[in-house]
Design an enzyme around this catalytic site. Structure first.
Site, PDB file in Angstrom:
ATOM      1  N   GLY A  91      40.835  -9.986  57.271  1.00 10.48           N
ATOM      2  CA  GLY A  91      41.112  -8.412  57.140  1.00 10.48           C
ATOM      3  C   GLY A  91      42.322  -8.619  56.258  1.00 10.48           C
ATOM      4  O   GLY A  91      42.341  -9.036  55.071  1.00 10.48           O
ATOM      5  N   ALA A  92      43.577  -7.689  56.787  1.00  8.22           N
ATOM      6  CA  ALA A  92      44.397  -7.533  56.599  1.00  8.22           C
ATOM      7  C   ALA A  92      45.595  -9.017  56.344  1.00  8.22           C
ATOM      8  O   ALA A  92      46.317  -8.634  55.057  1.00  8.22           O
ATOM      9  CB  ALA A  92      44.802  -5.874  56.694  1.00  8.22           C
ATOM     10  N   GLY A 132      35.457  -8.591  51.106  1.00 13.09           N
ATOM     11  CA  GLY A 132      34.896  -9.310  51.470  1.00 13.09           C
ATOM     12  C   GLY A 132      33.031 -10.583  50.507  1.00 13.09           C
ATOM     13  O   GLY A 132      34.084 -11.222  50.170  1.00 13.09           O
ATOM     14  N   ASP A 133      32.989  -9.263  49.744  1.00 12.32           N
ATOM     15  CA  ASP A 133      32.575  -9.359  48.855  1.00 12.32           C
ATOM     16  C   ASP A 133      33.051 -10.240  47.346  1.00 12.32           C
ATOM     17  O   ASP A 133      33.154 -11.435  46.673  1.00 12.32           O
ATOM     18  CB  ASP A 133      31.061  -9.009  48.337  1.00 12.32           C
ATOM     19  N   SER A 143      37.666 -15.055  57.022  1.00  6.96           N
ATOM     20  CA  SER A 143      38.586 -13.634  56.682  1.00  6.96           C
ATOM     21  C   SER A 143      39.021 -13.354  57.467  1.00  6.96           C
ATOM     22  O   SER A 143      38.388 -12.710  59.035  1.00  6.96           O
ATOM     23  CB  SER A 143      37.431 -13.025  55.117  1.00  6.96           C
ATOM     24  N   GLY A 181      44.371 -12.031  55.574  1.00  7.28           N
ATOM     25  CA  GLY A 181      43.904 -12.468  54.166  1.00  7.28           C
ATOM     26  C   GLY A 181      42.625 -13.563  54.903  1.00  7.28           C
ATOM     27  O   GLY A 181      42.341 -13.776  55.642  1.00  7.28           O
TER      28      GLY A 181
END
Lengths: 309, 309
Positions: A219-220, A248-249, A217, A222
């Site tokens: 962040g912004a 994230g979850d 992941s 994707g």
């Protein structure tokens, strides 16, 4: 059903204060309580999407009782937590109303005895019999061996249940060697694991360490997926403004439901990115906006290449 | 028995962190939990001294259950808390290991309904039948009328039970008018009430507002008492080094036990100062050092003048 494992469950408290100043006394204007720990958060998202989901891990003391009472009120979610003598930890997020910033206080988690750990392993093996996929999530409480996830991955693989691992540090490093189907580190965890800050190179390196597929992941930006079937990037259609808590979850929930349904990778990634984005956009931290999720699902850009068969 | 009233009981948590920094994430290295609220602290000191003591007030939710479970484990202490629907508040004291300073976070307390408040008043009147003295301590939770203490003082006086009031702000101001036997403000509360920063003048003024006796706690300088029987100052034999948390509640315990036993004022004040000092000297915040208490009891300097009969 889908099984999520949270060995270090938590009672998550969010406090609002006017302005947090060290050494001062603060009146908390609002208290929000919910059951937490990564695997519990993943389960709540899956249950909200209509999946049958079972939560296991440990719960103890008054805080564990509060966690279980709240889980009992969540439709579609089955509580299979194993009792421990020591109390479940609290986490406290103190939100400064003036700046919007959050200060986090995390209790250490219960001391788990070797007998309790053995009881959990037996219960986990039983639960796998009915599971279409399992996620192993978050930190390990004191007393649980650092190689715990490696053992749980081997048990899942022996039972033919696909397994996703979402943790960090030494438990991630040890878990990788047991060949989980998916690991989902963030960029920082991936860099810590591999020593490389270049995500594509780091994801490839992480796969060499044992994971069948690595979904990082970013962040912004994707998700970046490096899998036996191919490599993809998946990103939301536009930059998002909101609270990234729980994003994230939610991505793990998307990947896990796609794993359980054996969806093709691009569909799994679209689901994970749309859920993650709908979590950032939701007014309440850690919840997701269902309408936004459904609207975003068709608009996630997934680009990549399929591996030669 | 001695009765203590804590309308806004609390689950008191003490967290140790390496260094508290706003907007950072902190690992809590140690968690200490105990039942709290001023009247509960006073009761714990009285029970440790061998008095029979009953605790009343409100308790609700998972936190209220934790408070009651811990009270059940305290010898000599009877739990007569009245159940409420909303949860008992938590207070969190975050101790910075580097500086030793404490940052306090206080939840607001449960919303008490008018029916719950009426139930409490009936229960309180019943408890007074067996009480040799009563202390009304601390803040009021939301929903309890600001004039609550005035009503509880009148009920105690009608039942012939001597009453001590330890609160601040408007609940103190309103309570004074109902003529409690003793009020125990600290210097700041006394100045807020009377507008005077000169303790002797402020204590005299506070008595004119209705309290029979005013005992002001002046921190390291000990206590100043302005009573119908005379005026006294009581101070520890030497400056103290330690943690003042709970010292005020220990002083109330000393005054209250002296009130219940109808001791002469100098003996009450010596007991209050010795208990307060033994609390500052104890290694655990809010506890008192029994050996120090017994040793200090004969060494407190009480000076003053008896009023003409």
């Amino acid at each position: 059903m889908i099984l999520t494992v949270t060995l270090n469950t938590a009672l998550d408290l969010t406090y609002r204060v006017r302005s947090l100043r060290p050494h001062a006394s603060h009146r908390v204007s609002e208290v929000v309580e919910r059951p937490g720990g990564k695997g519990v958060n993943v389960a709540r998202v899956l249950a909200a999407l209509g999946h049958e989901v079972t939560v296991t891990g440990f719960a103890g003391g008054g805080t564990g009782r509060e966690v279980r009472e709240r889980l009992a009120g969540t439709p579609g979610l089955v509580d299979a937590l194993v009792p421990v003598g020591a109390p479940t930890r609290r986490t406290i997020a103190v939100v400064d109303e003036r700046t919007g910033d959050t200060t986090q206080l995390n209790e250490p988690g219960p001391q788990v005895t070797s007998g309790e750990w053995a009881t959990f392993q037996g219960s986990y093996e039983d639960l796998l019999g009915a599971a279409s996929a399992v996620a192993l999530c978050g930190s390990l409480p004191p007393g649980v061996p650092v190689g715990a996830y490696a053992g749980l991955i081997r048990t899942a693989r022996a039972a033919g249940v696909p397994v996703l691992l979402d943790t960090s540090g030494e438990p991630l490093r040890r878990g990788m060697a047991a060949r989980p189907d998916i690991v989902k580190p963030n960029a920082e965890e991936l860099a810590e694991l591999t020593g490389s800050h270049e995500p594509l190179r780091a994801a490839r390196d992480a796969r060499r360490r044992g994971a069948h597929a690595v979904v990082a992941s970013l962040g912004a930006e994707g998700l970046l997926a490096h899998t036996p079937e191919g490599r993809w990037r998946a990103a939301p259609p536009a930059p998002l403004h909101g609270n990234p808590t729980g994003a994230g979850d939610s991505a793990v929930a998307g990947l896990l439901s796609g794993l359980a349904e054996r969806l093709p990778w691009p569909e799994r990634l679209a689901r994970a990115v749309a859920l993650s984005a709908a979590t950032v956009l939701a007014p309440t931290a850690g919840e997701f906006d269902r309408a936004a999720y459904e609207e975003l699902l068709g608009r996630v850009a997934v680009t990549g290449e399929v591996s030669a068969a």
